[in-house]
Design an enzyme around this catalytic site. Structure first.
Site, PDB file in Angstrom:
ATOM      1  CG  ASP A  34      -2.082   0.921   1.118  1.00  0.00           C
ATOM      2  OD1 ASP A  34      -1.869   2.098   0.768  1.00  0.00           O
ATOM      3  OD2 ASP A  34      -3.215   0.483   1.367  1.00  0.00           O
ATOM      4  CB  THR A  70      -6.608   2.368   0.463  1.00  0.00           C
ATOM      5  OG1 THR A  70      -5.475   3.139   0.855  1.00  0.00           O
ATOM      6  CG2 THR A  70      -6.306   0.890   0.621  1.00  0.00           C
ATOM      7  CG  ASP A 189      -1.023   4.188   3.138  1.00  0.00           C
ATOM      8  OD1 ASP A 189      -1.112   5.066   2.261  1.00  0.00           O
ATOM      9  OD2 ASP A 189      -1.781   4.128   4.126  1.00  0.00           O
ATOM     10  CG  HIS A 193      -0.831   8.368   5.678  1.00  0.00           C
ATOM     11  ND1 HIS A 193      -1.423   9.349   4.925  1.00  0.00           N
ATOM     12  CD2 HIS A 193      -1.358   7.194   5.262  1.00  0.00           C
ATOM     13  CE1 HIS A 193      -2.282   8.789   4.077  1.00  0.00           C
ATOM     14  NE2 HIS A 193      -2.251   7.479   4.258  1.00  0.00           N
ATOM     15  CG  ASP A 237      -3.147   1.585  -2.583  1.00  0.00           C
ATOM     16  OD1 ASP A 237      -1.916   1.789  -2.495  1.00  0.00           O
ATOM     17  OD2 ASP A 237      -3.904   1.650  -1.583  1.00  0.00           O
ATOM     18  CG  HIS A 336      -2.962   8.360  -0.384  1.00  0.00           C
ATOM     19  ND1 HIS A 336      -4.181   7.756  -0.558  1.00  0.00           N
ATOM     20  CD2 HIS A 336      -2.487   7.922   0.809  1.00  0.00           C
ATOM     21  CE1 HIS A 336      -4.412   6.947   0.466  1.00  0.00           C
ATOM     22  NE2 HIS A 336      -3.414   7.035   1.322  1.00  0.00           N
TER      23      HIS A 336
HETATM   24 ZN   LIG Z   1      -3.581   2.835   0.141  1.00  0.00          ZN
END
Ligand SMILES: [Zn+2]
Ligand SMILES: *[C@@H]1O[C@H](CO)[C@@H](O)[C@H](O)[C@H]1NC(C)=O
Ligand SMILES: *[C@@H]1O[C@H](CO)[C@@H](O)[C@H](O)[C@H]1NC(C)=O
Ligand SMILES: *[C@@H]1O[C@H](CO)[C@@H](O)[C@H](O)[C@H]1NC(C)=O
Ligand SMILES: *[C@@H]1O[C@H](CO)[C@@H](O)[C@H](O)[C@H]1NC(C)=O
Ligand SMILES: *[C@@H]1O[C@H](CO)[C@@H](O)[C@H](O)[C@H]1NC(C)=O
Ligand SMILES: *[C@@H]1O[C@H](CO)[C@@H](O)[C@H](O)[C@H]1NC(C)=O
Ligand SMILES: *[C@@H]1O[C@H](CO)[C@@H](O)[C@H](O)[C@H]1NC(C)=O
Ligand SMILES: *[C@@H]1O[C@H](CO)[C@@H](O)[C@H](O)[C@H]1NC(C)=O
Length: 453
Positions: A34, A70, A189, A193, A237, A336
């Site tokens: 991810d 996602t 991911d 973040h 993704d 994102h």
């Molecule tokens: Zn994601």
């Protein structure tokens, strides 16, 4: 006549043999890390992943679907559909007709997923095939009354090692054979973040762990003897953009919260006005220069994000790196969801296995193109979708492909050869026909020579 019958019959027999001599069906493992931004590959070290790519193919940029979140993007990969067509239009949704809510922790109602048929369901409708999932959004939901034959309930606390061990077990020994499997992992991911993609120090640590996971995956497949015959796709993704405390859009400043309900907040906000859509729209329109405000019917065509009742009447799209807040809360350092034409939002795709070329690099495909390619590899008839199989032909060993530069080269080459030939013919014709006097002169000169000698 007799001969013809024998011919037909022998053909029939060889056909049967080809069918029943248990030719292994093609198998495919689809892996998602991810939030793996495409240019991490250029900016960080990935020894294991680079080895994987060296023996396989790489697509440097995958143009994903809007919104770049996602759940919507994972569902587009396995259906080949834009979000407006597969129905998972955000990580947080509200359906006005049924008053149902959807979020990443409340995602089990088939209602949300049934607008499309994911590839693991289609795969299982084929005789004697099953699917397996070590997580992937939707794989633990009864979609069209079907889950993968083998799956795990989503839980972020299950380690990568356990997901890998179990999914490869399923791939290794099961009857009917598992021909399609997924493997999902939450990083990079979560760290993207937390630290922001520009925090080299922390991100290089996180991405080294991702690369180790790829190493473990390859090692385990080799150990089980699956490596040579299994097709493996590693992709993601979406990417990740750098955010900042100083790039904040405060909605609370622009409009009284009692005028609307927020279904989704940042960086794409989904707004459901309580009474007067025009009034809310006009106020939001003036709110911030870094906020693009659209009525649903005016959302740009290129987003393919309009024709679904789960898309709210007003959509706000923040500029890259900007965060929408309701009050003074401080933003994450990475996020994102932004415009899918931004390179920072794109993931990559790498693939290895008997279906793929070795050592081939390709610049870009769309994430919706992955689905028809996977169906081709598995020999499945694809559901109606928005992907283009032709975009992925260059990756596949059983396809003939010419890319655009090559095609242009061939055309120019052919034109050059034609022009040269034409010129040669014209020159030759001129030589033969026009300069008669010259040739006579030359002849005379030659005639003179013996005299001199
Ligand atoms: Zn994601
Ligand atoms: C050959 O394949 C077809 C379709 O894939 C299947 O229906 C049939 O049973 C197979 N025949 C044998 C002898 O396995
Ligand atoms: C993985 O497989 C082991 C052994 O079969 C099992 O005990 C465990 O519950 C499985 N893990 C998950 C998350 O399903
Ligand atoms: C994997 O499958 C092969 C062939 O079916 C078998 O020999 C081997 O023991 C299996 N490995 C594991 C770990 O189950
Ligand atoms: C289905 O798969 C099993 C195990 O791989 C095999 O024994 C059986 O013959 C297959 N059936 C058909 C109809 O192909
Ligand atoms: C980033 O890494 C440095 C050094 O490893 C560490 O001191 C720092 O706390 C990390 N940042 C965050 C936000 O955890
Ligand atoms: C909605 O708001 C607009 C602009 O503020 C106003 O002109 C219009 O009369 C309002 N409509 C209703 C139904 O209240
Ligand atoms: C700010 O907004 C968040 C939700 O976005 C909410 O949880 C929080 O309580 C709010 N804080 C204040 C001071 O209003
Ligand atoms: C995407 O595919 C679906 C299913 O075929 C179709 O209904 C839809 O119109 C397509 N969208 C676009 C923009 O072509």
């Amino acid at each position: 006549m007799k001969f013809l019958v024998i011919l037909l019959f022998s053909g029939f027999i060889t056909d049967c043999r080809g069918n029943s001599s248990s030719v292994l069906p093609p198998k495919l493992l689809l892996v998602s890390f991810d939030g793996f931004r495409a240019d991490y590959l250029q900016n960080y070290e990935f020894p294991h992943l680079q080895n994987f790519i060296k023996e396989g193919v790489l697509v440097e940029h995958v143009k994903n679907v809007f919104i770049t979140k996602t759940f919507p993007n994972h569902y587009s990969i396995v259906t080949g559909l834009y979000e407006e067509s597969h129905g998972i239009v955000a990580n947080s949704m509200y359906d006005a007709a049924t008053k149902k809510h959807f979020s990443d922790f409340n995602d089990k109602d088939p209602f949300w997923w049934n607008e499309a048929v994911p590839i693991w369901v289609t795969n299982q409708l084929q005789e004697n095939r099953s699917s397996a999932a070590a997580m992937w959004p939707g794989t633990d939901v009864l979609i069209h009354n079907t889950t993968p034959s083998y799956f795990m309930n989503y839980s972020p606390s299950v380690s990568f090692r356990e997901r890998l061990n179990n999914v490869t077990m399923w791939l290794n020994n099961s009857s009917p054979p598992v021909t399609f499997a997924t493997l999902y992992w939450e990083e990079p991911d979560a760290s993207g973040h937390k630290y922001g993609p520009e925090d080299k120090e922390n991100m290089s640590r996180v991405l080294r762990e991702i690369d180790d996971h790829v190493g473990d995956l390859v090692q385990r497949l080799k150990m089980l003897g699956l490596w040579e015959n299994l097709n493996v796709i590693i992709t993601s993704d979406h990417g990740m953009a750098q955010c900042s405390q100083s790039r904040v859009i405060n909605l609370g400043r622009c409009l009284d919260p009692s005028a609307y309900t927020i279904i989704d907040l940042t960086p794409i906000a989904a707004i459901l006005p309580k009474i007067n859509i025009t009034m809310v729209y006009n106020k939001l329109k003036m709110c911030d220069p870094h906020l693009n405000v659209y009525l649903r019917e005016d959302i740009p065509e290129r987003f393919y994000y309009r024709h679904n009742d789960r898309i709210q009447p007003i959509i706000l799209v923040a500029d890259e790196g900007w965060t929408i807040v309701l009050n003074e809360s401080s933003p994450k350092l990475g996020d994102h969801g932004y415009d899918n034409s931004l390179p920072s939002m794109h993931p990559f795709l790498a693939a290895h296995g008997p279906a793929f070329h070795k050592g081939y690099k390709h610049s870009t495909i769309n994430s919706v193109d992955i689905y028809p390619m996977m169906c081709h590899i598995l020999g499945l008839k694809p559901q109606p979708n928005n992907g283009t199989f032709g975009h992925t032909k260059c990756l596949l060993v059983d396809q003939w492909c010419i890319n655009l530069p090559e095609a242009i080269g061939i055309v120019i080459g052919a034109l050059l050869i034609l022009t040269t030939l034409t010129c040669l013919i014209i020159i030759l014709q001129n030589r033969l026909s026009v300069p008669r006097p010259f040739s006579r002169l030359q002849l005379q000169e030659e005639d003179d020579d013996p005299l001199i000698g």
